[in-house]
Design an enzyme around this catalytic site. Structure first.
Site, PDB file in Angstrom:
ATOM      1  N   HIS A 282       4.813   4.165   3.089  1.00  0.00           N
ATOM      2  CA  HIS A 282       4.936   2.608   2.628  1.00  0.00           C
ATOM      3  C   HIS A 282       4.318   1.650   3.539  1.00  0.00           C
ATOM      4  O   HIS A 282       4.323   1.893   5.093  1.00  0.00           O
ATOM      5  CB  HIS A 282       6.417   2.443   2.796  1.00  0.00           C
ATOM      6  CG  HIS A 282       6.971   0.998   2.451  1.00  0.00           C
ATOM      7  ND1 HIS A 282       6.906   0.678   1.234  1.00  0.00           N
ATOM      8  CD2 HIS A 282       7.164  -0.222   3.262  1.00  0.00           C
ATOM      9  CE1 HIS A 282       7.371  -0.612   0.682  1.00  0.00           C
ATOM     10  NE2 HIS A 282       7.209  -1.164   2.158  1.00  0.00           N
TER      11      HIS A 282
ATOM     12  N   SER B 228      -5.518   7.183  -3.310  1.00  0.00           N
ATOM     13  CA  SER B 228      -6.275   7.334  -1.917  1.00  0.00           C
ATOM     14  C   SER B 228      -5.570   7.951  -0.929  1.00  0.00           C
ATOM     15  O   SER B 228      -6.329   8.685  -0.313  1.00  0.00           O
ATOM     16  CB  SER B 228      -6.649   5.992  -1.433  1.00  0.00           C
ATOM     17  OG  SER B 228      -5.726   5.158  -0.869  1.00  0.00           O
TER      18      SER B 228
HETATM   19  C1  GRF Z   1      -0.086   2.932  -0.668  1.00  0.00           C
HETATM   20  O1  GRF Z   1      -0.117   1.531  -0.071  1.00  0.00           O
HETATM   21  C2  GRF Z   1       1.334   3.483  -0.239  1.00  0.00           C
HETATM   22  O2  GRF Z   1       1.573   2.890   1.072  1.00  0.00           O
HETATM   23  C3  GRF Z   1       2.326   2.568  -1.288  1.00  0.00           C
HETATM   24  O3  GRF Z   1       1.600   2.634  -2.522  1.00  0.00           O
HETATM   25  C4  GRF Z   1       0.365   2.783  -2.244  1.00  0.00           C
HETATM   26  C5  GRF Z   1      -0.605   3.689  -2.730  1.00  0.00           C
HETATM   27  O4  GRF Z   1      -2.121   3.848  -2.621  1.00  0.00           O
HETATM   28  N1  GRF Z   1       3.378   3.543  -1.315  1.00  0.00           N
HETATM   29  P1  GRF Z   1      -2.712   5.006  -3.189  1.00  0.00           P
HETATM   30  O5  GRF Z   1      -2.295   5.367  -4.657  1.00  0.00           O
HETATM   31  O6  GRF Z   1      -2.613   6.144  -2.029  1.00  0.00           O
HETATM   32  O7  GRF Z   1      -4.242   4.737  -2.925  1.00  0.00           O
END
Ligand code: GRF
Length: 207
Positions: free
Chosen positions: A109, A14
């Site tokens: 993060h 996402s």
């Molecule tokens: C997000 O919460 C990001 O902060 C963490 O992993 C998750 C990835 O979500 N590192 P997406 O794949 O970008 O939806």
């Protein structure tokens, strides 16, 4: 000059999608040169195809970390890449990539680092009982979520929050924050001095 990004993602994608959409809507002056995933099932690969972004699958199983990173580097060398953007990339970045892209790898993060690094940051925040969590964009170093912090956004933790509810609210902020930070990179406004990151104080660059 256009900022060329290579995105590394392992799953849902996402954040990657938010970045691709921001580029398509001209909110972000950048180009995604390629997407690389270590997971053949990653939804991020489908998103890349929808946006006509070159994508590569490089499974890490049966490979040593540096062998896997060598493969990543070989692909990256075939594209213009100014910055590597980790977007839900579930691997620790090793020496190979770090040396080849020194201070040119960023990650997002879902907590206010240095609190709650590693997996399940939102669950850690709920379990600890903090009242405020959030998200952090940071440079990647050899540690786990330990690199210099570029920007952060706070998100309140509500009394009835569980991991899922908090994650959803933080994710909305992640999408906005990552785009803003990348736009600052594209305008050359991010300066790293030691562990400190400075954002040139032009009004429009305020995060
Ligand atoms: C997000 O919460 C990001 O902060 C963490 O992993 C998750 C990835 O979500 N590192 P997406 O794949 O970008 O939806």
């Amino acid at each position: 000059m256009t900022l060329n990004l290579a995105v590394l993602a392992s799953g849902r994608g996402s954040n990657f999608q938010a970045i691709a959409q921001a580029i398509a809507s001209k909110q972000l002056d950048a180009k995604i040169s390629c997407l690389i995933s270590n997971n053949p099932q990653a939804d991020a690969l489908t998103i890349a195809q929808q946006h006509q972004i070159s994508c590569h699958t490089l499974p890490h199983q049966n490979l040593k970390n540096d062998e896997h990173e060598n493969q990543i580097l070989q692909i990256l060398r075939t594209y213009p890449v100014d910055l590597i953007v980790l977007a839900g990339y579930m691997r620790i970045v090793g020496d190979h990539l770090l040396k080849s892209f020194a201070n040119r790898i960023v990650n997002i993060h879902p907590s206010l680092l240095p609190a709650f690094p590693g997996l399940h940051a939102q669950q850690q925040a709920v379990a600890h009982g903090v009242k405020i969590s959030g998200c952090t964009v940071h440079f990647v170093d050899a540690g786990c979520d330990t690199g210099p912090i570029i920007a952060q956004v706070a998100v309140p933790v509500l009394d009835d929050d569980d991991e899922k509810k908090l994650s959803e609210r933080i994710l909305l902020e992640e999408h906005k924050l990552y785009v803003k930070v990348l736009q600052a990179f594209s305008k050359n406004k991010i300066k790293l001095v030691g562990r400190k990151v400075y954002l040139e104080c032009h009004h429009e660059a305020k995060l």
